[in-house]
Write a protein that holds these residues in place. Structure first.
Motif, PDB file in Angstrom:
ATOM      1  N   UNK A 170      -4.914   1.361   9.873  1.00 38.01           N
ATOM      2  CA  UNK A 170      -5.709   0.009   8.592  1.00 38.01           C
ATOM      3  C   UNK A 170      -4.397  -0.247   7.570  1.00 38.01           C
ATOM      4  N   UNK A 171      -3.604   0.830   7.325  1.00 36.11           N
ATOM      5  CA  UNK A 171      -2.626   0.182   6.023  1.00 36.11           C
ATOM      6  C   UNK A 171      -1.345  -0.589   6.420  1.00 36.11           C
ATOM      7  N   UNK A 172      -1.157  -0.034   8.091  1.00 39.48           N
ATOM      8  CA  UNK A 172      -0.707  -1.094   8.858  1.00 39.48           C
ATOM      9  C   UNK A 172      -0.493  -2.574   8.794  1.00 39.48           C
ATOM     10  N   UNK A 173      -1.644  -2.488   9.277  1.00 39.19           N
ATOM     11  CA  UNK A 173      -2.542  -4.449   9.253  1.00 39.19           C
ATOM     12  C   UNK A 173      -2.462  -4.734   7.578  1.00 39.19           C
ATOM     13  N   UNK A 174      -2.976  -3.969   6.586  1.00 42.64           N
ATOM     14  CA  UNK A 174      -3.381  -4.991   5.252  1.00 42.64           C
ATOM     15  C   UNK A 174      -2.016  -4.811   4.867  1.00 42.64           C
ATOM     16  N   UNK A 175      -0.659  -4.087   4.966  1.00 43.14           N
ATOM     17  CA  UNK A 175       0.618  -4.339   4.272  1.00 43.14           C
ATOM     18  C   UNK A 175       1.021  -5.895   5.122  1.00 43.14           C
ATOM     19  N   UNK A 176       1.233  -5.466   6.440  1.00 41.90           N
ATOM     20  CA  UNK A 176       1.942  -6.869   7.172  1.00 41.90           C
ATOM     21  C   UNK A 176       3.139  -6.134   7.385  1.00 41.90           C
ATOM     22  N   UNK A 177       3.354  -4.950   7.586  1.00 40.77           N
ATOM     23  CA  UNK A 177       4.493  -4.652   8.276  1.00 40.77           C
ATOM     24  C   UNK A 177       5.269  -4.330   9.062  1.00 40.77           C
ATOM     25  N   UNK A 178       4.004  -4.456  10.456  1.00 39.08           N
ATOM     26  CA  UNK A 178       4.573  -4.589  12.022  1.00 39.08           C
ATOM     27  C   UNK A 178       3.625  -6.038  12.414  1.00 39.08           C
ATOM     28  N   UNK A 232      -6.592  14.792  11.635  1.00 43.57           N
ATOM     29  CA  UNK A 232      -5.836  13.648  12.256  1.00 43.57           C
ATOM     30  C   UNK A 232      -5.980  12.642  12.862  1.00 43.57           C
ATOM     31  N   UNK A 233      -7.674  12.758  13.596  1.00 45.26           N
ATOM     32  CA  UNK A 233      -7.659  11.436  14.101  1.00 45.26           C
ATOM     33  C   UNK A 233      -7.991  10.187  12.746  1.00 45.26           C
ATOM     34  N   UNK A 234      -8.597  10.503  11.428  1.00 46.43           N
ATOM     35  CA  UNK A 234      -9.204   9.932  10.660  1.00 46.43           C
ATOM     36  C   UNK A 234      -7.541   9.261   9.735  1.00 46.43           C
ATOM     37  N   UNK A 235      -6.831  10.381   9.591  1.00 44.42           N
ATOM     38  CA  UNK A 235      -5.977   9.961   9.135  1.00 44.42           C
ATOM     39  C   UNK A 235      -4.916   8.735   9.652  1.00 44.42           C
ATOM     40  N   UNK A 236      -4.510   8.938  11.373  1.00 41.22           N
ATOM     41  CA  UNK A 236      -4.529   8.391  11.932  1.00 41.22           C
ATOM     42  C   UNK A 236      -4.991   6.273  11.873  1.00 41.22           C
ATOM     43  N   UNK A 237      -5.913   6.754  11.516  1.00 37.41           N
ATOM     44  CA  UNK A 237      -7.091   5.287  11.927  1.00 37.41           C
ATOM     45  C   UNK A 237      -6.216   4.505   9.997  1.00 37.41           C
ATOM     46  N   UNK A 238      -6.897   5.608   9.108  1.00 35.53           N
ATOM     47  CA  UNK A 238      -6.547   4.679   8.177  1.00 35.53           C
ATOM     48  C   UNK A 238      -4.787   4.392   8.116  1.00 35.53           C
ATOM     49  N   UNK A 239      -3.904   5.611   8.798  1.00 33.96           N
ATOM     50  CA  UNK A 239      -2.550   4.825   8.604  1.00 33.96           C
ATOM     51  C   UNK A 239      -2.242   2.896   9.393  1.00 33.96           C
ATOM     52  N   UNK A 296       0.455   9.060   1.539  1.00 30.49           N
ATOM     53  CA  UNK A 296       0.288   9.773   2.177  1.00 30.49           C
ATOM     54  C   UNK A 296      -1.295  10.593   2.237  1.00 30.49           C
ATOM     55  N   UNK A 297      -2.194   9.854   3.038  1.00 34.02           N
ATOM     56  CA  UNK A 297      -3.279  10.644   3.584  1.00 34.02           C
ATOM     57  C   UNK A 297      -3.550  11.403   3.223  1.00 34.02           C
ATOM     58  N   UNK A 298      -2.209  12.580   3.252  1.00 34.99           N
ATOM     59  CA  UNK A 298      -3.125  13.912   3.426  1.00 34.99           C
ATOM     60  C   UNK A 298      -3.452  14.276   1.370  1.00 34.99           C
ATOM     61  N   UNK A 299      -3.060  13.482   0.637  1.00 36.20           N
ATOM     62  CA  UNK A 299      -2.941  13.986  -0.393  1.00 36.20           C
ATOM     63  C   UNK A 299      -3.888  13.247  -1.245  1.00 36.20           C
ATOM     64  N   UNK A 300      -4.627  11.650  -0.124  1.00 40.38           N
ATOM     65  CA  UNK A 300      -5.588  11.093  -1.020  1.00 40.38           C
ATOM     66  C   UNK A 300      -7.256  11.778  -0.531  1.00 40.38           C
ATOM     67  N   UNK A 339       0.718  -1.118   0.372  1.00 44.95           N
ATOM     68  CA  UNK A 339       0.169  -0.003   0.115  1.00 44.95           C
ATOM     69  C   UNK A 339       0.968   1.364  -0.049  1.00 44.95           C
ATOM     70  N   UNK A 340       1.500   1.562  -0.502  1.00 47.81           N
ATOM     71  CA  UNK A 340       2.723   2.381  -0.357  1.00 47.81           C
ATOM     72  C   UNK A 340       3.152   3.362  -1.695  1.00 47.81           C
ATOM     73  N   UNK A 341       2.990   4.242  -1.810  1.00 46.82           N
ATOM     74  CA  UNK A 341       3.510   5.148  -2.986  1.00 46.82           C
ATOM     75  C   UNK A 341       4.806   5.113  -3.141  1.00 46.82           C
ATOM     76  N   UNK A 342       5.362   4.971  -4.992  1.00 44.67           N
ATOM     77  CA  UNK A 342       7.214   4.887  -5.379  1.00 44.67           C
ATOM     78  C   UNK A 342       7.982   5.786  -4.682  1.00 44.67           C
ATOM     79  N   UNK A 343       7.255   7.636  -3.697  1.00 38.85           N
ATOM     80  CA  UNK A 343       8.085   8.053  -3.587  1.00 38.85           C
ATOM     81  C   UNK A 343       8.812   8.366  -2.560  1.00 38.85           C
ATOM     82  N   UNK A 344       7.782   8.084  -1.420  1.00 37.16           N
ATOM     83  CA  UNK A 344       8.036   7.859  -0.023  1.00 37.16           C
ATOM     84  C   UNK A 344       7.582   6.249   0.377  1.00 37.16           C
TER      85      UNK A 344
END
Length: 143
Positions: free
Chosen positions: A36-44, A27-34, A17-21, A8-13
């Motif tokens: 969810x991205x952690x869960x979906x990606x499996x990174x943690x 901030x609360x909604x942004x953190x929630x989506x972030x 960025x949920x600010x761009x999407x 679920x990453x972009x190629x730049x960083x």
């Protein structure tokens, strides 16, 4: 909801960025989506078996003598898994002993989940039908 790991990453960083999407996202909604991205990606993700406190004390599947004993052990294990938002879908073909063996020998040693899965509100499912020869045969014949 089954969790499928993916990129679920972009190629730049490395992260989208949920600010761009969603310009103007709070901030609360942004953190929630972030999260969810952690869960979906499996990174943690961490090994599921490391999350139990107190640690699981499991019987060897070979030591279980009958279905009643297996059902008791299986129920206790399923209850512990539920506290981490892990659900097990059991097909009609698996006995309690077979399900317990599958959990102890296949799922617990291999499964990894996000350590905050229950707080985030996601549920991870594991299904016996994925390892069931009878289910596979039924799927192939369309029965």
């Amino acid at each position: 909801m089954a969790i499928r790991k993916g990129d679920f990453s972009d190629s730049q960083n490395g992260k989208r960025s949920w600010d761009e999407v969603l310009p103007g996202i709070d901030e609360k909604t942004k953190r929630m989506y972030e999260e969810w991205d952690e869960v979906a990606s499996g990174e943690k993700d961490v090994p599921l078996c490391t999350l139990f406190d107190p640690p699981l004390k499991l019987e060897l599947a070979d030591a279980i003598v009958d279905e009643a004993a297996a059902e008791s052990l299986l129920t206790a294990l399923l209850e512990r898994l539920t506290t981490h938002n892990v659900e097990i879908d059991i097909c009609d073909h698996f006995t309690a002993i077979e399900t317990y063996r599958w959990l102890v020998e296949v799922i617990l040693p291999e499964a990894e989940i996000h350590p905050q899965l229950s707080r985030i509100g996601f549920v991870d499912h594991y299904s016996t039908w994925e390892d069931c020869k009878k289910c596979a045969a039924e799927f192939e014949t369309g029965e």
